[in-house]
Design a protein around this motif. Sequence first.
Motif, PDB file in Angstrom:
ATOM      1  N   UNK A  90       4.181   1.998   1.206  1.00  0.00           N
ATOM      2  CA  UNK A  90       3.072   1.987   0.415  1.00  0.00           C
ATOM      3  C   UNK A  90       3.594   1.538  -0.825  1.00  0.00           C
ATOM      4  N   UNK A  91       2.410   1.123  -1.815  1.00  0.00           N
ATOM      5  CA  UNK A  91       2.682   0.877  -3.187  1.00  0.00           C
ATOM      6  C   UNK A  91       1.520   0.715  -3.602  1.00  0.00           C
ATOM      7  N   UNK A  92       1.645   0.651  -5.023  1.00  0.00           N
ATOM      8  CA  UNK A  92       0.335   0.460  -5.867  1.00  0.00           C
ATOM      9  C   UNK A  92       0.017  -0.797  -5.980  1.00  0.00           C
ATOM     10  N   UNK A  93      -1.263  -1.156  -5.635  1.00  0.00           N
ATOM     11  CA  UNK A  93      -1.833  -2.508  -5.902  1.00  0.00           C
ATOM     12  C   UNK A  93      -2.160  -2.895  -7.129  1.00  0.00           C
ATOM     13  N   UNK A  94      -1.972  -4.272  -7.213  1.00  0.00           N
ATOM     14  CA  UNK A  94      -2.456  -4.766  -8.623  1.00  0.00           C
ATOM     15  C   UNK A  94      -3.658  -5.313  -8.641  1.00  0.00           C
ATOM     16  N   UNK A  95      -4.323  -5.909  -9.472  1.00  0.00           N
ATOM     17  CA  UNK A  95      -5.763  -6.497  -9.770  1.00  0.00           C
ATOM     18  C   UNK A  95      -6.686  -5.315  -9.280  1.00  0.00           C
ATOM     19  N   UNK A  96      -6.467  -4.050  -9.919  1.00  0.00           N
ATOM     20  CA  UNK A  96      -7.283  -2.845  -9.621  1.00  0.00           C
ATOM     21  C   UNK A  96      -7.107  -2.106  -8.386  1.00  0.00           C
ATOM     22  N   UNK A  97      -6.665  -2.525  -7.641  1.00  0.00           N
ATOM     23  CA  UNK A  97      -6.368  -1.745  -6.100  1.00  0.00           C
ATOM     24  C   UNK A  97      -5.556  -0.690  -6.698  1.00  0.00           C
ATOM     25  N   UNK A  98      -5.837   0.623  -5.881  1.00  0.00           N
ATOM     26  CA  UNK A  98      -5.203   1.621  -6.123  1.00  0.00           C
ATOM     27  C   UNK A  98      -3.785   1.969  -5.372  1.00  0.00           C
ATOM     28  N   UNK A  99      -4.167   1.904  -3.907  1.00  0.00           N
ATOM     29  CA  UNK A  99      -2.780   2.173  -3.251  1.00  0.00           C
ATOM     30  C   UNK A  99      -3.070   1.099  -1.974  1.00  0.00           C
ATOM     31  N   UNK A 100      -1.796   0.488  -1.545  1.00  0.00           N
ATOM     32  CA  UNK A 100      -1.836  -0.010  -0.387  1.00  0.00           C
ATOM     33  C   UNK A 100      -0.852   0.474   0.611  1.00  0.00           C
ATOM     34  N   UNK A 101      -1.210   0.549   2.034  1.00  0.00           N
ATOM     35  CA  UNK A 101      -0.192   0.959   2.945  1.00  0.00           C
ATOM     36  C   UNK A 101       0.037  -0.049   3.920  1.00  0.00           C
ATOM     37  N   UNK A 102       1.013  -0.187   4.354  1.00  0.00           N
ATOM     38  CA  UNK A 102       1.477  -0.991   5.591  1.00  0.00           C
ATOM     39  C   UNK A 102       0.872  -0.498   6.777  1.00  0.00           C
ATOM     40  N   UNK A 103       0.990  -1.282   7.670  1.00  0.00           N
ATOM     41  CA  UNK A 103       0.457  -0.646   9.220  1.00  0.00           C
ATOM     42  C   UNK A 103       1.275   0.222   9.929  1.00  0.00           C
ATOM     43  N   UNK A 104       2.442   0.348   9.507  1.00  0.00           N
ATOM     44  CA  UNK A 104       3.387   1.374   9.992  1.00  0.00           C
ATOM     45  C   UNK A 104       4.349   0.848  10.935  1.00  0.00           C
ATOM     46  N   UNK A 105       5.494   1.529  11.131  1.00  0.00           N
ATOM     47  CA  UNK A 105       6.339   1.339  12.498  1.00  0.00           C
ATOM     48  C   UNK A 105       6.501   2.890  13.180  1.00  0.00           C
ATOM     49  N   UNK A 106       6.069   2.462  14.343  1.00  0.00           N
ATOM     50  CA  UNK A 106       6.255   3.777  15.291  1.00  0.00           C
ATOM     51  C   UNK A 106       7.454   3.824  15.904  1.00  0.00           C
ATOM     52  N   UNK A 107       8.064   4.930  15.532  1.00  0.00           N
ATOM     53  CA  UNK A 107       9.563   5.233  16.327  1.00  0.00           C
ATOM     54  C   UNK A 107       9.625   6.111  17.268  1.00  0.00           C
ATOM     55  N   UNK A 108      10.098   5.800  18.487  1.00  0.00           N
ATOM     56  CA  UNK A 108      10.528   6.815  19.361  1.00  0.00           C
ATOM     57  C   UNK A 108      11.848   6.891  19.829  1.00  0.00           C
ATOM     58  N   UNK A 109      12.139   8.031  19.813  1.00  0.00           N
ATOM     59  CA  UNK A 109      13.663   8.455  20.197  1.00  0.00           C
ATOM     60  C   UNK A 109      13.946   9.156  21.377  1.00  0.00           C
ATOM     61  N   UNK A 110      14.532   8.155  22.203  1.00  0.00           N
ATOM     62  CA  UNK A 110      14.924   8.555  23.733  1.00  0.00           C
ATOM     63  C   UNK A 110      16.158   9.604  23.802  1.00  0.00           C
ATOM     64  N   UNK A 111      16.058  10.657  24.619  1.00  0.00           N
ATOM     65  CA  UNK A 111      17.291  11.654  24.366  1.00  0.00           C
ATOM     66  C   UNK A 111      18.429  11.043  25.264  1.00  0.00           C
TER      67      UNK A 111
END
Lengths: 111, 113
Positions: A90-111
């Motif tokens: 995430x980061x502060x947007x420019x042009x008056x936007x407050x905050x922008x989030x990415x869509x995410x990376x889903x992590x799964x850990x197999x034992x």
Amino acid sequence: GQQLNQSPQSMFIQEGEDVSMNCTSSSIFNTWLWYKQEPGEGPVLLIALYKAGELTSNGRLTAQFGITRKDSFLNISASIPSDVGIYFCAGPGNYGQNFVFGPGTRLSVLP
Amino acid sequence: ETGVTQTPRHLVMGMTNKKSLKCEQHLGHNAMYWYKQSAKKPLELMFVYNFKEQTENNSVPSRFSPECPNSSHLFLHLHTLQPEDSALYLCASSQDASGYEQYFGPGTRLTVT
């Protein structure tokens, strides 16, 4: 408006492996934040980066602020089951936007 | 209590109901935020309050009505919602609206039937 892209979208790894994910933008960001969200909970701030080239660690997590200021990387070393979750940049947007989030990376850990 | 708390954690409501979500932060922050998180979509910023004044409304439908009586409390009043409004609603706070480190509550899982 500004958008953040994250890759990979999801990943399955074996416990003990190292993980690397990244976040990119078509425009410059002056701050990069990395959050982790576990099921049923809100995002938790992991690392904040404020300077191009900065490398910051938080335990087994290391994040870097890309030199171009258009990307950031998050690495997790020696993954464990509790690393499972969705990692957002995430980061502060420019042009008056407050905050922008990415869509995410889903992590799964197999034992 | 510490951090950001939200109540209720889960809410099921009919389309004709009126309900409210509550958020409280114990961090001494001056800015508070409402986000909507739907499945497989990025977090969507809904409203921003800075020192109790609303500074951003991200084209949110009027069936969502925020209220910020003081810097520690934030409400989201809901009425005549639609099924597509079902989502996780997250509250966050930061030192002020230019303070980039936002701290999130656990969210309210809303289901509209």
